[in-house]
Design an enzyme around this catalytic site. Structure first.
Site, PDB file in Angstrom:
ATOM      1  N   ARG A 179      -2.732   3.396   8.439  1.00  0.00           N
ATOM      2  CA  ARG A 179      -3.183   2.139   7.817  1.00  0.00           C
ATOM      3  C   ARG A 179      -2.021   1.160   7.717  1.00  0.00           C
ATOM      4  O   ARG A 179      -0.904   1.555   7.414  1.00  0.00           O
ATOM      5  CB  ARG A 179      -3.717   2.390   6.407  1.00  0.00           C
ATOM      6  CG  ARG A 179      -4.955   3.226   6.360  1.00  0.00           C
ATOM      7  CD  ARG A 179      -5.281   3.596   4.917  1.00  0.00           C
ATOM      8  NE  ARG A 179      -6.319   4.613   4.874  1.00  0.00           N
ATOM      9  CZ  ARG A 179      -7.616   4.355   4.760  1.00  0.00           C
ATOM     10  NH1 ARG A 179      -8.029   3.113   4.655  1.00  0.00           N
ATOM     11  NH2 ARG A 179      -8.498   5.329   4.738  1.00  0.00           N
ATOM     12  N   HIS A 187     -16.720  -7.435   2.213  1.00  0.00           N
ATOM     13  CA  HIS A 187     -15.661  -8.335   2.664  1.00  0.00           C
ATOM     14  C   HIS A 187     -15.918  -9.757   2.201  1.00  0.00           C
ATOM     15  O   HIS A 187     -15.052 -10.437   1.645  1.00  0.00           O
ATOM     16  CB  HIS A 187     -15.581  -8.264   4.198  1.00  0.00           C
ATOM     17  CG  HIS A 187     -14.579  -9.189   4.791  1.00  0.00           C
ATOM     18  ND1 HIS A 187     -14.932 -10.423   5.287  1.00  0.00           N
ATOM     19  CD2 HIS A 187     -13.242  -9.078   4.935  1.00  0.00           C
ATOM     20  CE1 HIS A 187     -13.838 -11.012   5.725  1.00  0.00           C
ATOM     21  NE2 HIS A 187     -12.803 -10.220   5.531  1.00  0.00           N
ATOM     22  N   MET A 211      -5.023  -6.857   8.837  1.00  0.00           N
ATOM     23  CA  MET A 211      -4.353  -6.055   9.873  1.00  0.00           C
ATOM     24  C   MET A 211      -5.177  -4.798  10.119  1.00  0.00           C
ATOM     25  O   MET A 211      -6.224  -4.621   9.529  1.00  0.00           O
ATOM     26  CB  MET A 211      -2.930  -5.755   9.439  1.00  0.00           C
ATOM     27  CG  MET A 211      -2.065  -7.009   9.420  1.00  0.00           C
ATOM     28  SD  MET A 211      -0.442  -6.672   8.780  1.00  0.00           S
ATOM     29  CE  MET A 211      -0.752  -6.254   7.107  1.00  0.00           C
ATOM     30  N   TYR A 213       7.838 -34.925 -20.648  1.00  0.00           N
ATOM     31  CA  TYR A 213       6.430 -34.577 -20.457  1.00  0.00           C
ATOM     32  C   TYR A 213       6.003 -34.897 -19.036  1.00  0.00           C
ATOM     33  O   TYR A 213       6.662 -35.655 -18.326  1.00  0.00           O
ATOM     34  CB  TYR A 213       5.529 -35.327 -21.454  1.00  0.00           C
ATOM     35  CG  TYR A 213       5.491 -36.819 -21.233  1.00  0.00           C
ATOM     36  CD1 TYR A 213       4.570 -37.382 -20.328  1.00  0.00           C
ATOM     37  CD2 TYR A 213       6.359 -37.669 -21.895  1.00  0.00           C
ATOM     38  CE1 TYR A 213       4.551 -38.750 -20.096  1.00  0.00           C
ATOM     39  CE2 TYR A 213       6.346 -39.025 -21.667  1.00  0.00           C
ATOM     40  CZ  TYR A 213       5.444 -39.563 -20.771  1.00  0.00           C
ATOM     41  OH  TYR A 213       5.423 -40.906 -20.522  1.00  0.00           O
ATOM     42  N   CYS A 220       3.995 -39.800 -14.269  1.00  0.00           N
ATOM     43  CA  CYS A 220       2.545 -40.016 -14.313  1.00  0.00           C
ATOM     44  C   CYS A 220       1.938 -40.139 -12.919  1.00  0.00           C
ATOM     45  O   CYS A 220       0.760 -40.435 -12.777  1.00  0.00           O
ATOM     46  CB  CYS A 220       2.202 -41.228 -15.170  1.00  0.00           C
ATOM     47  SG  CYS A 220       2.889 -42.764 -14.549  1.00  0.00           S
ATOM     48  N   LYS A 237       0.837  -1.200   0.000  1.00  0.00           N
ATOM     49  CA  LYS A 237       0.000   0.000   0.000  1.00  0.00           C
ATOM     50  C   LYS A 237       0.872   1.250   0.000  1.00  0.00           C
ATOM     51  O   LYS A 237       0.655   2.179  -0.784  1.00  0.00           O
ATOM     52  CB  LYS A 237      -0.901  -0.025   1.243  1.00  0.00           C
ATOM     53  CG  LYS A 237      -1.943   1.050   1.244  1.00  0.00           C
ATOM     54  CD  LYS A 237      -2.808   0.971   2.491  1.00  0.00           C
ATOM     55  CE  LYS A 237      -3.722  -0.236   2.473  1.00  0.00           C
ATOM     56  NZ  LYS A 237      -4.340  -0.493   3.777  1.00  0.00           N
ATOM     57  N   GLY A 287      -7.736  -6.736   4.825  1.00  0.00           N
ATOM     58  CA  GLY A 287      -8.503  -6.765   6.074  1.00  0.00           C
ATOM     59  C   GLY A 287      -7.855  -7.537   7.211  1.00  0.00           C
ATOM     60  O   GLY A 287      -8.446  -7.689   8.266  1.00  0.00           O
ATOM     61  N   SER A 290       8.718 -43.844 -17.231  1.00  0.00           N
ATOM     62  CA  SER A 290       7.681 -42.973 -16.699  1.00  0.00           C
ATOM     63  C   SER A 290       7.725 -43.081 -15.177  1.00  0.00           C
ATOM     64  O   SER A 290       7.553 -44.176 -14.625  1.00  0.00           O
ATOM     65  CB  SER A 290       6.312 -43.396 -17.229  1.00  0.00           C
ATOM     66  OG  SER A 290       5.329 -42.540 -16.692  1.00  0.00           O
ATOM     67  N   ARG A 347      -4.022  -1.390  -5.705  1.00  0.00           N
ATOM     68  CA  ARG A 347      -3.252  -2.639  -5.652  1.00  0.00           C
ATOM     69  C   ARG A 347      -3.701  -3.482  -6.834  1.00  0.00           C
ATOM     70  O   ARG A 347      -4.736  -3.210  -7.444  1.00  0.00           O
ATOM     71  CB  ARG A 347      -3.488  -3.387  -4.343  1.00  0.00           C
ATOM     72  CG  ARG A 347      -4.935  -3.749  -4.128  1.00  0.00           C
ATOM     73  CD  ARG A 347      -5.171  -4.332  -2.748  1.00  0.00           C
ATOM     74  NE  ARG A 347      -6.589  -4.543  -2.544  1.00  0.00           N
ATOM     75  CZ  ARG A 347      -7.186  -4.551  -1.371  1.00  0.00           C
ATOM     76  NH1 ARG A 347      -6.513  -4.378  -0.277  1.00  0.00           N
ATOM     77  NH2 ARG A 347      -8.474  -4.755  -1.273  1.00  0.00           N
TER      78      ARG A 347
HETATM   79  C1  PEP Z   1       2.450 -44.078  -9.339  1.00  0.00           C
HETATM   80  O1  PEP Z   1       2.808 -44.927  -8.528  1.00  0.00           O
HETATM   81  O2  PEP Z   1       2.859 -42.921  -9.323  1.00  0.00           O
HETATM   82  C2  PEP Z   1       1.465 -44.427 -10.372  1.00  0.00           C
HETATM   83  C3  PEP Z   1       1.160 -43.582 -11.323  1.00  0.00           C
HETATM   84  O3  PEP Z   1       0.842 -45.613 -10.247  1.00  0.00           O
HETATM   85  P1  PEP Z   1      -0.384 -45.920  -9.243  1.00  0.00           P
HETATM   86  O4  PEP Z   1      -0.762 -44.629  -8.613  1.00  0.00           O
HETATM   87  O5  PEP Z   1      -1.439 -46.485 -10.091  1.00  0.00           O
HETATM   88  O6  PEP Z   1       0.246 -46.894  -8.325  1.00  0.00           O
END
Ligand code: PEP
Ligand code: MG
Length: 930
Positions: free
Chosen positions: A94, A456, A105, A902, A882, A25, A103, A814, A340
Site C-alpha cells: 500500500r 469515495h 496513489m 486589528y 481593511c 500510514k 485514494g 488603516s 489516520r
Molecule cells: C482597499 O483599497 O484595500 C480598501 C479597503 O478600499 P476599497 O477596496 O474600497 O478601494
C-alpha cells in the site's frame, strides 16, 4: 545515499512520529504495533527509497535483499511462507505519504498468489471460491497498477461472465465462475500489456513496490498535491507498506469495515462507520455493496463490537485526535489495518474540539490549532430555505452537508471543462473513483446512485466541504447517453438540480438557500480564540444590518464602513445624481442637505449595532461617475426617445397618406384616426419627450466630461474631498450628529473618521481642519462631548513612505491593501485576476494571487516601513488593515507579526479571522516568511 542507508523498517521498529520517512500510514502502523494493537505483521519501504527509485528509474541496490530479510521475519511470525504451496503467506503493498492523500496513489492486494500457492490457500482455507476470488483480484489490481491495463478491460470481462452466468451481483458468482474469470483476466493482461502475469512471488513484490512508488507521480496524485498546495517540504515521495494479508471475506465470521472514532459529519462522540460481512476492504470504499452501520454489529457480532469500541477508544486516547481507521475481522479475529487523523467537516471539527477539551483529552491550544481557519468557510455553507416545501425527486444518504444547485454533468472531464467556463455543476455518477478528483474540484456538489457514507464520493466531498448525496439508489445513471432516470423523471446533462447533503434529498431545478447560523460550540471555540489572540478582529460593514450580523459573529468593531454603498441604494441614488450633476455649489449643497438625514440615520443604526465598540467610517472614495449611468446606456436611451418622437411625427402624416393610397379605407378609419391624433397632439404639446431628451443629453455631456481613462487612479478618494469639500462636510456632520444623538440616547459610541487615498500629509491636514471645525460645532450644538479619532487609509505607496509625517495628523492608520497591492504591483485590481494572473500561478511566477493572499515580501515590507515610521512619530498610533487580506489566514498571520492592532474583513469571514488571529499567536515561534 550511502550503501548503508536503511530502506526498510519493520512495523515493530519504525518511529511512529517520522511521517516524512515512513509516510503517514506506515508511521501509524508502526505506532499501532508499538502500543499493542492487533496489526498484521509487516514492514515499510521508506519514502527515501521512493525518491531514489524515481531519480534512478530503478530500485536502489540492496533494497530487495532487505525486503527479503523482512519477509523472512514475517514468515517466522506468522508460520506462513511467501509463495509456498503449504500455508502460503500473502501480502499487500500500500502507498502512503507524509500527507494523507486518500485514494490518490496505488495499492495491490494478495501478492504471493500463483497456481501453486493458490492451491495451498484453497487447502488452508477450505474455500475454493475465496481462493479464486483472491487470485482474480490480484491479477486485476496488479494488471492495472503495475502493468497499466485499463480497468474497463477487466470490467468488460466481468460483465460478460456475469451475463453468461445469468447473475447480477459479483457475490453470486461460483468458484467455477471465478476460476474462469481468473483465466480471462490472465488473458486480458497478456493481450493488453504484452506481458504474462508473473508467477514468481518475489518478482510480483518487486514490481508492485516499484509501481506504488511510481504512483507518487501519477496524474491524480499530482493534481491533488497542486490543489491542496502540498509542497515537497510537507510530503516527498510515498512509502510502500508491505503487510500480511488478512481476509474479511472468509465467511460469515469475517468482515471488513471503516470507522471514525466520532461522527465526521456532526462531531457526535460515538464511533461511526460501516462494515460488510464476508467482504474485502475495497468493496466498502468503492461502494459496490451498500454496507451496514457499525451499530448493527451489536446484534450480529457482539463480542467483536465490544473489541472494536475498545480499539477506537485506545486509538483516540493515544493520538488525542479523532481517528479514521480500517479494520478487518478474519474468522472472528479483529485486526487494525490503518489509522489516520479523521477528516471531518467544519461543524464536526468544532464540536469535537469543544467536546475533547471538556472530556480532558486535549487542551484549548490543541482544540484551536486542530481546526484550520479556512474550514470555517464551510460553516457558511448554505442550507435550503426552510420554508421550501418541494417534493424531492429522489433521496439518498446525507453524505456531506450543505445544499448546492447546478447543472447535471455525468463525467469529471466535462465537469472540469464546464466549471472552467464558470458554470455551476452537480457531478452525477453511479459511484466515483479517485480518478474523478478533478470533477470534484469543479463541482458545487456530488450525487451518486451507489455507495455509503464512507464511499469515495462521500469522503472526498466532505474533505472539500462540498455537499454530497450518495447511494441514491432510485437514480439510474446512463453515462453513455448523458441522461439519468431520477424517479419518474428523465434528466439530461445541463438540466438544473439541487442536492441537499444534509438530508440526502435531490430536487428538480434551483431551490433557494439560506445562510447558516452560529452554533453554541462555535461561539465557545471562538471565545477561546479571542482569549488566545493578540490581534483584534473587526468587520467591514456598510449598514446597520451587516453591522448587527458582524457583531453576532464576534466582530470587535467596524474597521471599514464604505459610505458610498449607502449612496447606491435605490431611494438615494437619484439624490446623489442630482448632487453630482449640480452646476453650482449651491445646487450641490441643496442636494447634499437632502442626503444628510438619510446618512445620519444609517450611521445611527450602525452605532447602535456596535454600541461600545469602535466604528471606522470612511469618507467618500469612488470616482463619481460610478453613480451615474454609462455613456452607452445614455446614448441608447436618447436614441430610443428620438425614435419615439419620429414615430409620432410620421403618425401625424398617416391620414393624408392613407387618403392617397386607399380613400375607402381612409373613410372607414377617419374617426378613430383623428381620435388617436388628438391624443398625440396633447402629448406633443406637453413636450415630455423633448424635455427628457434635453435632460439626458445634458447628463450625457457631463458623463462624457467626467470620463477618465484610468478612474481608479483618478478623481476619487480625498481628491473628491479637496475639490468638493461640501461632500465631506456633509458626511462628517452626519457622522458626528448621529454620534451625538446616540450619546444622548445613552449609547456608548466610538466613531473614527478615515480619509481614503491620501497621498500627501497636506491633504490629510485640510480634511483634519474640516473635521475639527465641524466636531466643535456639533459638540457645541448638542451640548455633549463626542469622542472621535481621525485617521488615514494607507493605500498608496507614497503614503507608506511618508508615514512619519502622516502620523503627525493621523491618530490611526488603516491599510487598504486592495489598492496598496494594485499600486505596488502596478496590476489593475479590476482586470489582473481574470487576465494573466492564473497563468502566473500555473507557470510558477507567482505562488498566490496577491489580491487574495498578502504579498508579504513587497506590500508587507511597505507596511512594516509605514508602521515603524508612523509609530516612531506617534507611539500610540493604532494600526489596522481593511483590504480583503484582513480575512485571509496567512495574511492575518503576517499582520500579527507586523504589529497591527486589528484586522477588518467582511462579516462572514470574521469567524475565520478570529481563529486565524489565535493561530498566529499560538504559532508565533514557528513563523517564517519564506
Ligand atoms: C482597499 O483599497 O484595500 C480598501 C479597503 O478600499 P476599497 O477596496 O474600497 O478601494
Ligand atoms: Mg481602496
Amino acid at each position: 545515499m550511502t550503501a548503508a542507508t536503511k530502506w526498510v523498517y519493520a512495523f515493530s521498529e519504525g518511529d511512529g512520529r517520522n511521517k516524512m520517512l515512513l509516510g503517514g500510514k506506515g508511521a501509524n502502523l508502526c505506532e499501532m504495533t508499538r502500543i499493542g494493537l492487533p496489526v498484521p505483521p509487516g514492514f515499510v519501504v521508506t519514502t527515501e527509497a521512493c525518491l531514489a527509485y524515481l531519480a534512478a528509474g530503478r530500485l536502489p541496490d540492496g533494497l530487495m535483499d532487505d525486503v527479503r530479510a523482512h519477509l523472512a521475519r514475517i514468515e517466522a511470525a506468522t508460520g506462513k511462507r511467501f509463495g509456498a504451496r503449504s500455508s502460503p503467506l500473502l501480502v499487500s503493498v500500500r502507498s502512503g505519504s507524509a500527507m494523507s492523500m486518500p485514494g490518490m496513489m496505488d495499492t495491490i492486494l494478495n501478492l504471493g498468489l500463483n497456481p501453486a500457492s493458490l492451491t495451498g490457500l484453497i487447502e488452508a482455507t477450505g474455500n475454493e471460491r475465496f481462493g479464486w476470488d483472491a487470485y482474480r483480484r490480484l491479477i486485476q489490481l496488479f494488471g492495472k497498477v503495475a502493468l497499466g491495463v485499463p480497468d474497463e478491460a477487466f470490467d468488460q470481462a466481468m460483465a460478460t461472465l456475469k451475463q453468461e452466468a445469468g447473475v447480477r451481483l459479483d457475490i453470486e458468482l461460483s468458484a467455477e465462475h471465478l476460476h474462469d474469470l481468473a483465466q480471462r483476466y490472465l488473458e486480458v493482461v497478456r493481450a493488453k500489456s504484452g506481458h504474462s502475469f508473473p508467477e514468481d512471488p518475489q518478482r510480483q513484490l518487486e514490481v508492485a513496490i516499484a509501481a506504488v512508488f511510481r504512483s507518487w507521480n501519477g496524474k491524480r496524485a499530482i493534481d491533488y498535491r497542486k490543489q491542496f498546495k502540498i509542497t515537497p517540504q510537507m510530503a516527498n515521495g510515498t512509502a510502500a507498506n508491505v503487510c500480511t494479508m488478512v481476509f474479511g471475506n472468509l465467511g460469515s465470521d469475517s468482515a471488513t469495515g471503516v470507522g471514525f472514532t466520532r461522527n465526521p459529519g456532526t462531531g457526535e462522540p460515538a464511533v461511526y462507520g460501516e462494515y460488510l460481512v464476508n467482504a474485502q476492504g475495497e468493496d466498502v470504499v468503492a461502494g459496490i455493496r451498500t454496507p451496514k452501520p457499525i451499530l448493527a454489529m451489536v446484534e450480529e457480532m457482539p463480542a467483536l463490537h465490544a473489541q472494536l469500541m475498545k480499539l477506537a477508544a485506545t486509538l483516540e486516547g493515544h493520538y488525542r485526535e479523532v481517528q479514521d481507521f480500517e479494520f478487518t475481522i478474519e474468522r472472528g479475529k479483529l485486526w487494525a489495518l490503518q489509522t489516520r487523523n479523521g477528516k471531518m467537516n467544519a461543524p464536526a471539527m468544532v464540536r469535537s474540539s469543544v467536546d475533547m477539551v471538556h472530556e480532558g483529552l486535549i487542551d484549548k491550544r490543541r482544540a484551536l490549532l486542530r481546526v484550520a481557519p479556512a474550514m470555517f468557510e464551510q460553516l457558511m455553507v448554505p442550507r435550503l430555505d426552510p420554508s421550501f416545501r418541494g417534493k424531492p425527486l429522489a433521496t439518498g444518504l446525507p453524505a456531506s452537508p450543505g445544499a448546492a444547485a447546478g447543472m447535471i454533468v455525468f463525467d469529471a472531464d466535462t465537469a472540469e471543462a464546464r466549471g472552467k467556463s464558470g458554470a455551476k455543476i452537480i457531478l452525477v455518477r453511479e459511484e466515483t473513483k479517485p480518478e474523478d478528483i478533478h470533477g470534484f474540484f469543479a463541482a458545487q456538489g456530488v450525487l451518486t446512485s451507489r455507495g455509503g457514507r464512507t464511499s469515495h464520493a462521500a469522503v472526498v466531498a466532505r474533505g472539500m466541504g462540498k455537499p454530497c448525496v450518495s447511494g441514491a439508489e432510485s437514480i439510474v445513471v446512463d453515462v453513455r447517453n448523458k441522461v439519468a432516470h431520477i424517479g419518474p423523471a428523465l434528466l439530461k446533462e445541463g438540466q438544473i438540480i439541487t442536492i441537499d447533503g444534509s438530508t440526502g434529498a435531490v430536487y428538480f431545478g434551483e431551490v433557494p438557500t439560506v445562510e447558516v447560523e452560529f452554533s453554541r460550540d462555535m461561539a465557545t471555540l471562538l471565545s477561546w480564540a479571542d482569549e488566545a489572540a493578540r490581534l483584534g478582529v473587526r468587520a467591514n460593514a456598510d449598514g446597520p444590518r451587516e453591522a448587527r450580523r458582524a457583531r453576532e459573529w464576534g466582530a470587535q468593531g467596524i474597521g471599514l464602513c464604505r459610505t458610498e454603498r449607502m449612496f447606491n441604494q435605490m431611494d438615494r441614488l437619484h439624490i446623489v445624481q442630482e448632487m453630482i450633476l449640480a452646476d453650482t455649489k449651491q445646487a450641490r449643497v441643496a442636494a447634499l442637505e437632502k442626503l444628510r438625514p438619510i446618512q445620519k440615520e444609517d450611521f445611527k443604526g450602525i452605532f447602535k449595532a456596535m454600541d461600545g465598540l469602535p466604528v471606522t467610517v470612511r469618507l467618500l472614495d469612488p470616482p463619481m461617475h460610478e453613480f451615474l449611468p454609462t455613456v452607452a446606456q445614455l446614448e441608447l436611451e436618447i436614441a430610443h426617445l428620438r425614435h419615439f418622437r419620429d414615430a409620432i411625427a410620421s403618425l401625424e402624416e398617416m391620414p393624408e397618406t392613407l387618403k392617397l393610397l386607399n380613400p375607402r379605407l381612409h373613410h372607414q378609419y377617419e374617426g378613430s384616426l383623428s381620435k388617436l391624433l388628438g391624443g398625440l397632439s396633447e402629448f406633443k404639446e406637453s413636450h415630455l419627450d423633448d424635455d427628457l431628451i434635453a435632460k439626458k443629453s445634458e447628463v450625457l455631456k457631463k458623463v462624457r466630461a467626467m470620463a477618465e481613462v484610468n478612474p481608479m487612479l483618478g478623481h476619487r478618494g480625498v481628491r473628491l474631498g479637496i475639490t468638493y469639500p461640501e461632500i465631506y462636510e456633509m458626511q462628517i456632520r452626519a457622522i458626528l450628529e448621529a454620534a451625538a444623538e446616540c450619546i444622548r440616547e445613552g449609547l456608548n459610541v466610538a466613531p473614527e473618521i478615515m480619509v481614503p487615498q491620501v497621498v500627501t500629509v497636506e491633504e490629510l491636514k485640510r480634511i483634519a481642519v474640516l473635521v475639527e471645525t465641524i466636531h466643535a460645532g456639533v459638540e457645541a450644538a448638542s451640548g455633549c462631548k463626542v469622542p472621535l479619532k481621525f485617521g488615514s487609509m494607507i493605500e498608496v505607496v507614497r503614503a507608506c513612505l511618508r508615514a512619519a509625517r502622516m502620523a503627525e495628523t493621523a491618530e490611526f492608520f488603516s491599510f487598504g491593501t486592495n489598492d496598496l497591492t494594485q499600486a505596488t504591483f502596478s496590476f489593475s485590481r479590476e482586470d489582473a485576476e481574470n487576465k494573466f494572473l492564473p497563468l502566473y500561478y500555473d507557470a510558477g511566477l507567482l505562488r498566490d494571487n496577491p489580491f487574495e493572499v498578502l504579498d508579504v515580501k513587497g506590500v508587507g515590507e511597505l507596511m512594516k516601513l509605514a508602521i515603524a515610521n508612523g509609530r516612531a512619530k506617534r507611539p500610540e498610533l493604532k494600526v489596522g488593515i481593511c483590504g480583503e487580506h484582513g480575512g485571509e489566514p496567512a495574511s492575518i498571520r503576517f499582520c500579527h507579526h507586523a504589529g497591527l492592532d486589528y484586522v477588518s474583513c467582511s462579516g462572514p469571514r470574521v469567524p475565520i479571522a478570529r481563529l486565524a488571529a489565535a493561530h498566529a499567536k499560538l504559532l508565533e515561534a514557528e513563523y517564517s516568511t519564506e
